[in-house]
Design a protein around this motif. Structure first.
Motif, PDB file in Angstrom:
ATOM      1  N   ALA A   1     -29.145 -32.233  50.784  1.00 19.65           N
ATOM      2  CA  ALA A   1     -29.998 -31.321  50.021  1.00 19.65           C
ATOM      3  C   ALA A   1     -29.135 -30.323  49.264  1.00 19.65           C
ATOM      4  O   ALA A   1     -28.065 -29.926  49.732  1.00 19.65           O
ATOM      5  CB  ALA A   1     -30.951 -30.579  50.956  1.00 19.65           C
ATOM      6  N   GLU A   2     -29.622 -29.935  48.106  1.00 20.78           N
ATOM      7  CA  GLU A   2     -28.977 -28.855  47.367  1.00 20.78           C
ATOM      8  C   GLU A   2     -29.114 -27.564  48.171  1.00 20.78           C
ATOM      9  O   GLU A   2     -30.200 -27.211  48.637  1.00 20.78           O
ATOM     10  CB  GLU A   2     -29.652 -28.664  46.002  1.00 20.78           C
ATOM     11  N   ASN A   3     -28.022 -26.858  48.354  1.00 20.96           N
ATOM     12  CA  ASN A   3     -28.049 -25.576  49.063  1.00 20.96           C
ATOM     13  C   ASN A   3     -28.318 -24.468  48.061  1.00 20.96           C
ATOM     14  O   ASN A   3     -27.414 -23.776  47.606  1.00 20.96           O
ATOM     15  CB  ASN A   3     -26.729 -25.346  49.793  1.00 20.96           C
ATOM     16  N   ILE A   4     -29.592 -24.351  47.691  1.00 22.86           N
ATOM     17  CA  ILE A   4     -29.988 -23.408  46.643  1.00 22.86           C
ATOM     18  C   ILE A   4     -30.976 -22.403  47.241  1.00 22.86           C
ATOM     19  O   ILE A   4     -32.013 -22.790  47.769  1.00 22.86           O
ATOM     20  CB  ILE A   4     -30.639 -24.127  45.451  1.00 22.86           C
ATOM     21  N   GLY A   5     -30.652 -21.135  47.138  1.00 20.62           N
ATOM     22  CA  GLY A   5     -31.534 -20.108  47.663  1.00 20.62           C
ATOM     23  C   GLY A   5     -32.196 -19.302  46.569  1.00 20.62           C
ATOM     24  O   GLY A   5     -32.503 -18.131  46.763  1.00 20.62           O
ATOM     25  N   GLU A   6     -32.430 -19.927  45.404  1.00 18.89           N
ATOM     26  CA  GLU A   6     -32.956 -19.165  44.272  1.00 18.89           C
ATOM     27  C   GLU A   6     -34.398 -18.751  44.516  1.00 18.89           C
ATOM     28  O   GLU A   6     -35.129 -19.353  45.297  1.00 18.89           O
ATOM     29  CB  GLU A   6     -32.849 -19.982  42.974  1.00 18.89           C
ATOM     30  N   THR A   7     -34.792 -17.690  43.845  1.00 17.25           N
ATOM     31  CA  THR A   7     -36.179 -17.234  43.864  1.00 17.25           C
ATOM     32  C   THR A   7     -36.712 -17.260  42.442  1.00 17.25           C
ATOM     33  O   THR A   7     -35.957 -17.339  41.478  1.00 17.25           O
ATOM     34  CB  THR A   7     -36.292 -15.815  44.439  1.00 17.25           C
ATOM     35  N   SER A   8     -38.024 -17.228  42.320  1.00 15.51           N
ATOM     36  CA  SER A   8     -38.641 -17.242  41.000  1.00 15.51           C
ATOM     37  C   SER A   8     -39.964 -16.503  41.062  1.00 15.51           C
ATOM     38  O   SER A   8     -40.676 -16.551  42.075  1.00 15.51           O
ATOM     39  CB  SER A   8     -38.867 -18.687  40.529  1.00 15.51           C
TER      40      SER A   8
ATOM     41  N   PHE B   1     -36.263 -25.468  40.723  1.00 12.75           N
ATOM     42  CA  PHE B   1     -37.334 -26.350  41.181  1.00 12.75           C
ATOM     43  C   PHE B   1     -37.752 -26.021  42.613  1.00 12.75           C
ATOM     44  O   PHE B   1     -38.944 -25.972  42.936  1.00 12.75           O
ATOM     45  CB  PHE B   1     -36.872 -27.805  41.074  1.00 12.75           C
ATOM     46  N   ARG B   2     -36.771 -25.780  43.492  1.00 10.40           N
ATOM     47  CA  ARG B   2     -37.114 -25.497  44.882  1.00 10.40           C
ATOM     48  C   ARG B   2     -37.938 -24.212  45.000  1.00 10.40           C
ATOM     49  O   ARG B   2     -38.853 -24.118  45.822  1.00 10.40           O
ATOM     50  CB  ARG B   2     -35.835 -25.400  45.724  1.00 10.40           C
ATOM     51  N   ALA B   3     -37.613 -23.209  44.181  1.00  7.16           N
ATOM     52  CA  ALA B   3     -38.382 -21.961  44.205  1.00  7.16           C
ATOM     53  C   ALA B   3     -39.805 -22.201  43.711  1.00  7.16           C
ATOM     54  O   ALA B   3     -40.771 -21.652  44.265  1.00  7.16           O
ATOM     55  CB  ALA B   3     -37.698 -20.897  43.356  1.00  7.16           C
ATOM     56  N   LEU B   4     -39.962 -23.022  42.671  1.00  5.51           N
ATOM     57  CA  LEU B   4     -41.297 -23.352  42.190  1.00  5.51           C
ATOM     58  C   LEU B   4     -42.098 -24.090  43.261  1.00  5.51           C
ATOM     59  O   LEU B   4     -43.300 -23.857  43.427  1.00  5.51           O
ATOM     60  CB  LEU B   4     -41.201 -24.214  40.930  1.00  5.51           C
TER      61      LEU B   4
ATOM     62  N   SER C   1     -39.304 -27.430  51.001  1.00  6.27           N
ATOM     63  CA  SER C   1     -39.861 -26.244  50.337  1.00  6.27           C
ATOM     64  C   SER C   1     -41.354 -26.267  50.073  1.00  6.27           C
ATOM     65  O   SER C   1     -41.953 -25.200  49.924  1.00  6.27           O
ATOM     66  CB  SER C   1     -39.139 -26.029  48.990  1.00  6.27           C
ATOM     67  N   ALA C   2     -41.981 -27.427  49.979  1.00 10.73           N
ATOM     68  CA  ALA C   2     -43.376 -27.482  49.554  1.00 10.73           C
ATOM     69  C   ALA C   2     -44.333 -27.187  50.701  1.00 10.73           C
ATOM     70  O   ALA C   2     -44.005 -27.367  51.880  1.00 10.73           O
ATOM     71  CB  ALA C   2     -43.690 -28.849  48.947  1.00 10.73           C
ATOM     72  N   ASP C   3     -45.536 -26.748  50.342  1.00 13.42           N
ATOM     73  CA  ASP C   3     -46.604 -26.531  51.320  1.00 13.42           C
ATOM     74  C   ASP C   3     -47.384 -27.828  51.524  1.00 13.42           C
ATOM     75  O   ASP C   3     -47.531 -28.318  52.643  1.00 13.42           O
ATOM     76  CB  ASP C   3     -47.517 -25.423  50.822  1.00 13.42           C
ATOM     77  N   ARG C   4     -47.846 -28.420  50.433  1.00 12.95           N
ATOM     78  CA  ARG C   4     -48.563 -29.689  50.469  1.00 12.95           C
ATOM     79  C   ARG C   4     -48.119 -30.530  49.280  1.00 12.95           C
ATOM     80  O   ARG C   4     -47.694 -29.993  48.264  1.00 12.95           O
ATOM     81  CB  ARG C   4     -50.076 -29.465  50.433  1.00 12.95           C
ATOM     82  N   ALA C   5     -48.241 -31.854  49.418  1.00  7.72           N
ATOM     83  CA  ALA C   5     -47.701 -32.719  48.376  1.00  7.72           C
ATOM     84  C   ALA C   5     -48.457 -34.029  48.276  1.00  7.72           C
ATOM     85  O   ALA C   5     -48.963 -34.560  49.266  1.00  7.72           O
ATOM     86  CB  ALA C   5     -46.224 -32.999  48.641  1.00  7.72           C
ATOM     87  N   VAL C   6     -48.489 -34.540  47.039  1.00 12.98           N
ATOM     88  CA  VAL C   6     -48.937 -35.901  46.743  1.00 12.98           C
ATOM     89  C   VAL C   6     -47.745 -36.638  46.161  1.00 12.98           C
ATOM     90  O   VAL C   6     -47.122 -36.166  45.212  1.00 12.98           O
ATOM     91  CB  VAL C   6     -50.109 -35.919  45.738  1.00 12.98           C
TER      92      VAL C   6
END
Length: 370
Positions: free
Chosen positions: A194-201, A266-269, A291-296
């Motif tokens: 996984a990308e080790n990205i801690g960005e926020t948006s 993307f991970r922050a989104l 990172s996601a809550d729910r997904a399709v």
């Protein structure tokens, strides 16, 4: 400092090269001198301290992924193959690495046997012999013939180590590779990379996020999402469509929709969104599970290319996501899947999967060399 020679080839999407870049960057940060050798279309990559070499690039001729072509679509001829192989072998000889890594081979990339088999032979003949390693995703193409499975098993005997970048508590390699019992003593699970990205948006809060990775095969999903918006339970939300650089066509935004290129945050989104709708490539699914809550998940797939479909189906069987197969995709089926995802449990309610694959790979290689 131990040297790593890492061969990677992306053919249609950019997932393979993105994952290899994360791994190369992590290996370099851990103290290896890494050369990432790419045979696909040139891309801008964050490689940290790793070095990079571009081979004469090739791509998949079409979505079938059976044949290769140059970037302009012209077929490969013997002269091109001979010259590219010569460049690869000269580079390997000059590097004199302590570790050779082939990405996906021998479980895939069989179109590159013209260069990878000579590379393996050179590595095996070199003294001292480098550690020969295969780096492979959590899932391989389940449509392999028994003959092709046996060929992969036979080639695995030339490898010292098979690194499976997955978590067996989520998806075991044996589910997709019929020759698992013959290779398991050479194999090691690393966890997902996984990308080790801690960005926020600030963007994406309570939105529906629709993404198609690089976009090369994403048009049907974007079209279905545009049609599903008005039909489902999230019609009142903003829908953000990330189209990817390789989509090849424009997507018009309607009221309540934002259409924009793929984004680095993307991970922050995903963290901000109510729901993610995406394909089921390795990198996107890892980001979704993190990172996601729910997904399709709507996988790209053909009769031959089963990897994304299997990943999406097996995660849906575990209850983590909702699933729509590519042949069944429409605005109606996508809307129904959105409803299932919203009514189902949050991904965050499940135990987290192992996503420490890059660091674990570096530690394992250091141990083997020592």
């Amino acid at each position: 400092m131990s040297r790593v020679f890492f061969h990677v080839q992306h053919l249609l999407g950019i997932g393979h090269i993105r994952r290899a870049a994360v791994l190369a960057r992590t290996l370099a940060a851990s103290g290896f001198d890494v050369l990432l050798v790419s045979g696909g279309a040139p891309l801008r990559l964050d490689l940290g301290q790793a070095r990079f070499h571009q081979l004469p690039p090739v791509r998949a001729r079409d979505e079938g992924l059976r044949a290769l072509s140059r970037l302009d679509g012209s077929p490969l001829d013997d002269a091109f193959r001979i010259e590219r192989t010569r460049q690869l072998l000269e580079l390997f000889r000059a590097e004199a690495p302590d570790v050779l890594i082939t990405e996906q081979f021998p479980f895939g990339r069989t179109q590159l046997r013209f260069e990878l088999l000579p590379l393996l032979e050179m590595a095996q003949a070199r003294r001292p012999k480098p550690l020969i390693v295969s780096s492979v995703r959590d899932i391989v193409r389940r449509s392999m013939s028994l003959q092709r499975v046996q060929q992969a098993v036979d080639l695995c005997r030339r490898f010292d180590l098979i690194l499976i970048h997955g978590d067996p508590t989520l998806i075991g390699f044996d589910r997709s590779f019929a020759g698992w019992e013959a290779i398991r003593t050479r194999a090691a699970y690393t966890g997902y990379i996984a990308e080790n990205i801690g960005e926020t948006s600030e963007d994406g809060m309570d939105e529906v996020l629709v993404s198609v990775g690089g976009g090369a095969v994403g048009a049907p999903l974007l079209q279905a999402a545009s049609g599903a918006r008005a039909r489902g339970p999230l019609a009142d939300r903003t829908w953000r469509l990330l189209v990817g650089a390789n989509l090849g066509q424009t997507v018009d935004a309607t009221e309540g929709m934002i259409v924009e290129p793929a984004r680095a945050d993307f991970r922050a989104l995903l963290r901000n969104a109510t729901l993610s709708i995406s394909q089921a490539g390795y990198n996107t699914v890892v980001d979704t599970l993190c990172s996601a809550d729910r997904a399709v998940l709507v996988p790209f797939g053909t009769d031959r290319e089963t990897e994304q479909t299997d990943r999406a189906l097996w995660l849906a069987e575990r209850g983590l996501v909702a699933f729509v197969s590519a042949p069944e995709l429409s605005a109606e089926t996508l809307s129904a899947a959105i409803d299932r995802a919203i009514r189902g449990p949050s991904i965050r309610s499940f135990p987290p999967c192992d996503v420490n694959g890059a660091a674990a790979t570096a530690a394992l290689l250091h141990r083997r060399l020592s």
